[in-house]
Scaffold this motif. Structure first.
Motif, PDB file in Angstrom:
ATOM      1  N   GLY A 143     -26.837   2.883  48.700  1.00 45.49           N
ATOM      2  CA  GLY A 143     -25.473   3.334  48.496  1.00 45.49           C
ATOM      3  C   GLY A 143     -25.296   4.377  47.418  1.00 45.49           C
ATOM      4  O   GLY A 143     -24.203   4.509  46.855  1.00 45.49           O
ATOM      5  N   VAL A 144     -26.337   5.173  47.134  1.00 52.77           N
ATOM      6  CA  VAL A 144     -26.237   6.112  46.015  1.00 52.77           C
ATOM      7  C   VAL A 144     -25.180   7.192  46.228  1.00 52.77           C
ATOM      8  O   VAL A 144     -24.638   7.720  45.253  1.00 52.77           O
ATOM      9  CB  VAL A 144     -27.598   6.781  45.701  1.00 52.77           C
ATOM     10  CG1 VAL A 144     -28.593   5.779  45.174  1.00 52.77           C
ATOM     11  CG2 VAL A 144     -28.134   7.530  46.904  1.00 52.77           C
ATOM     12  N   GLN A 258     -33.695  14.865  44.131  1.00 52.62           N
ATOM     13  CA  GLN A 258     -32.698  14.952  43.070  1.00 52.62           C
ATOM     14  C   GLN A 258     -31.513  14.071  43.437  1.00 52.62           C
ATOM     15  O   GLN A 258     -31.026  14.124  44.569  1.00 52.62           O
ATOM     16  CB  GLN A 258     -32.240  16.399  42.885  1.00 52.62           C
ATOM     17  CG  GLN A 258     -33.360  17.347  42.459  1.00 52.62           C
ATOM     18  CD  GLN A 258     -32.920  18.793  42.495  1.00 52.62           C
ATOM     19  OE1 GLN A 258     -32.566  19.316  43.539  1.00 52.62           O
ATOM     20  NE2 GLN A 258     -32.939  19.441  41.345  1.00 52.62           N
ATOM     21  N   VAL A 259     -31.057  13.277  42.479  1.00 48.66           N
ATOM     22  CA  VAL A 259     -29.985  12.336  42.784  1.00 48.66           C
ATOM     23  C   VAL A 259     -29.052  12.186  41.589  1.00 48.66           C
ATOM     24  O   VAL A 259     -29.492  12.202  40.436  1.00 48.66           O
ATOM     25  CB  VAL A 259     -30.562  10.957  43.211  1.00 48.66           C
ATOM     26  CG1 VAL A 259     -31.460  10.372  42.137  1.00 48.66           C
ATOM     27  CG2 VAL A 259     -29.460   9.980  43.568  1.00 48.66           C
ATOM     28  N   ARG A 260     -27.771  12.070  41.878  1.00 48.02           N
ATOM     29  CA  ARG A 260     -26.772  11.710  40.873  1.00 48.02           C
ATOM     30  C   ARG A 260     -25.724  10.847  41.554  1.00 48.02           C
ATOM     31  O   ARG A 260     -25.242  11.182  42.640  1.00 48.02           O
ATOM     32  CB  ARG A 260     -26.115  12.944  40.267  1.00 48.02           C
ATOM     33  CG  ARG A 260     -25.094  12.568  39.186  1.00 48.02           C
ATOM     34  CD  ARG A 260     -24.574  13.758  38.435  1.00 48.02           C
ATOM     35  NE  ARG A 260     -23.682  13.325  37.357  1.00 48.02           N
ATOM     36  CZ  ARG A 260     -23.155  14.140  36.459  1.00 48.02           C
ATOM     37  NH1 ARG A 260     -23.432  15.434  36.493  1.00 48.02           N
ATOM     38  NH2 ARG A 260     -22.355  13.676  35.518  1.00 48.02           N
ATOM     39  N   GLU A 266     -29.025   3.256  37.499  1.00 49.79           N
ATOM     40  CA  GLU A 266     -30.292   3.943  37.238  1.00 49.79           C
ATOM     41  C   GLU A 266     -30.181   5.452  37.417  1.00 49.79           C
ATOM     42  O   GLU A 266     -30.895   6.222  36.766  1.00 49.79           O
ATOM     43  CB  GLU A 266     -31.362   3.377  38.175  1.00 49.79           C
ATOM     44  CG  GLU A 266     -32.741   3.976  37.992  1.00 49.79           C
ATOM     45  CD  GLU A 266     -33.747   3.386  38.964  1.00 49.79           C
ATOM     46  OE1 GLU A 266     -34.915   3.808  38.917  1.00 49.79           O
ATOM     47  OE2 GLU A 266     -33.361   2.496  39.768  1.00 49.79           O
ATOM     48  N   TYR A 267     -29.271   5.883  38.294  1.00 50.80           N
ATOM     49  CA  TYR A 267     -29.151   7.307  38.602  1.00 50.80           C
ATOM     50  C   TYR A 267     -27.780   7.863  38.214  1.00 50.80           C
ATOM     51  O   TYR A 267     -27.329   8.858  38.767  1.00 50.80           O
ATOM     52  CB  TYR A 267     -29.405   7.535  40.098  1.00 50.80           C
ATOM     53  CG  TYR A 267     -30.763   7.050  40.542  1.00 50.80           C
ATOM     54  CD1 TYR A 267     -31.917   7.708  40.145  1.00 50.80           C
ATOM     55  CD2 TYR A 267     -30.886   5.912  41.340  1.00 50.80           C
ATOM     56  CE1 TYR A 267     -33.168   7.257  40.537  1.00 50.80           C
ATOM     57  CE2 TYR A 267     -32.129   5.454  41.739  1.00 50.80           C
ATOM     58  CZ  TYR A 267     -33.270   6.130  41.334  1.00 50.80           C
ATOM     59  OH  TYR A 267     -34.507   5.674  41.720  1.00 50.80           O
ATOM     60  N   ALA A 271     -31.003  12.811  37.994  1.00 50.43           N
ATOM     61  CA  ALA A 271     -32.427  12.477  37.946  1.00 50.43           C
ATOM     62  C   ALA A 271     -33.189  13.337  38.942  1.00 50.43           C
ATOM     63  O   ALA A 271     -32.721  13.574  40.057  1.00 50.43           O
ATOM     64  CB  ALA A 271     -32.637  10.998  38.269  1.00 50.43           C
ATOM     65  N   THR A 272     -34.355  13.798  38.519  1.00 46.53           N
ATOM     66  CA  THR A 272     -35.273  14.514  39.403  1.00 46.53           C
ATOM     67  C   THR A 272     -36.538  13.684  39.525  1.00 46.53           C
ATOM     68  O   THR A 272     -37.181  13.367  38.521  1.00 46.53           O
ATOM     69  CB  THR A 272     -35.608  15.907  38.850  1.00 46.53           C
ATOM     70  OG1 THR A 272     -34.408  16.685  38.778  1.00 46.53           O
ATOM     71  CG2 THR A 272     -36.604  16.619  39.756  1.00 46.53           C
TER      72      THR A 272
END
Length: 336
Positions: A143-144, A258-260, A266-267, A271-272
């Motif tokens: 669910g990011v 790459q995630v935000r 955690e993210y 984050a890369t």
């Protein structure tokens, strides 16, 4: 069927010998019994280098003479259908490298024939096994991004050559070469199927699609925009997904993710992630999955039906460009 799966390879080109044969050799329960190619010097060199017992210039002879369980097809697009039908009629399970056929009708012919003969088909969409894209799918399941709203994707290469620049009806062009890959990735990541496709194609003077863009509209107002080109120096391959809680992007072959997100602590900060894994690992995982499905008589992880779904979309891009309007599907085909 014995625990050792005997395979025949049809097509000893750069992909068949450079990627698929080494990948098959990573499967403990696989044995390459024969190779086929119309180029005698090429197939002789292949069997000599790899210690394969048999070679043929005609796949029909191999299918008659060698007791094999399954066939791996790595041929130019326009030659796939005939080889697939011959293999199915001989009662062999099939691994067909993407796109599996020139169009959805031919792909469905393969799927229907395989069902009639009670053999199974797997389509070679190897990027489902790419480390970065696998992580992307795992994070989407967590669910990011929240509710998905938008997908932007691009795939390209430098100028192509050989049969890949034949007219599109003969299997050339970016849509059948690379567009199928990125389309399959989007369907797999979203686990859904579009309601409509709108496409625009820039044609090369020789009759193949050189640069294309298309929009897929999914249920829940999700929009996916795809761009393809064979004029991108250094290559191009990315998927970026945006939603109510964040965004995630995965590039290939770098396997950088790459995630935000606001949804997963955690993210929460950008984050890369550099995911380990290369092409050999991707192809190896793919071929081991195929061999294991044949050995255990299990469902194929990427069945022929998935290949047909991708080709329906590619057909729709061509049709939309011709008609200058969206192509609507009769119904959502997620579970077909």
């Amino acid at each position: 069927m014995t625990d050792i799966i005997k395979l025949g390879l049809i097509g000893c080109g750069s992909h068949g010998c450079g990627n698929l044969l080494p990948a098959i050799n990573t499967a403990q329960n696989a044995h390459i019994a024969a190779c086929v190619d119309i180029d005698e010097s090429k197939v002789k060199r292949t069997v000599a280098d790899l210690g394969i017992e048999n070679y043929y210039l005609d796949y029909n002879e191999m299918l008659r003479e060698i007791p094999i369980d399954a066939v791996v097809i790595a041929l130019p697009h326009a030659e796939i259908l005939a080889a697939a039908m011959a293999s199915i009629n001989a009662g062999k399970h099939l691994f067909i490298d993407k796109p599996m056929a020139l169009n959805a009708a031919d792909g469905q012919t393969i799927v229907d024939a395989a069902k009639d003969k009670q053999v199974k088909v797997m389509v070679g969409y190897c990027q489902r096994y790419a480390a970065g894209r696998m992580l992307m799918k795992q994070l989407l399941a967590k669910g990011v991004v929240g509710d998905i709203d938008l997908v932007i994707a691009g795939k390209g290469s430098g100028p192509l050559g050989g049969w890949l620049v034949a007219p599109s009806e003969q299997g050339g062009g970016q849509l059948l070469f690379l567009g199928v890959h990125i389309t399959d990735q989007i369907l797999w990541l979203l686990n859904d199927y579009p309601l409509s496709v709108t496409g625009e194609i820039q044609w090369h003077e020789k009759g193949y699609d050189e640069t294309s863009s298309y929009i897929m509209r999914f249920p829940d107002d999700i929009v996916a925009s795809v761009s393809l080109s064979m004029n991108t120096a250094g290559g191009l391959d990315f998927i970026e997904i945006f939603g109510s809680a964040g965004r995630i992007r995965a590039d290939w072959p770098s396997n950088i993710v790459q995630v935000r997100t606001n949804a997963v602590e955690e993210y929460r900060h950008p984050a890369t992630i550099m995911v380990s894994g290369d092409n050999s690992m991707m192809y190896g995982a793919q071929m081991r999955a195929f061999v294991e499905a044949v050995r255990t008589k299990s469902d194929m992880p990427i069945p022929g039906e998935d290949g047909v779904k991708v080709l329906r979309i590619i057909d729709a891009v061509f049709e939309s460009n011709r008609l200058k309007r969206p192509v609507n599907f009769m119904k959502n085909t997620k579970n077909r």
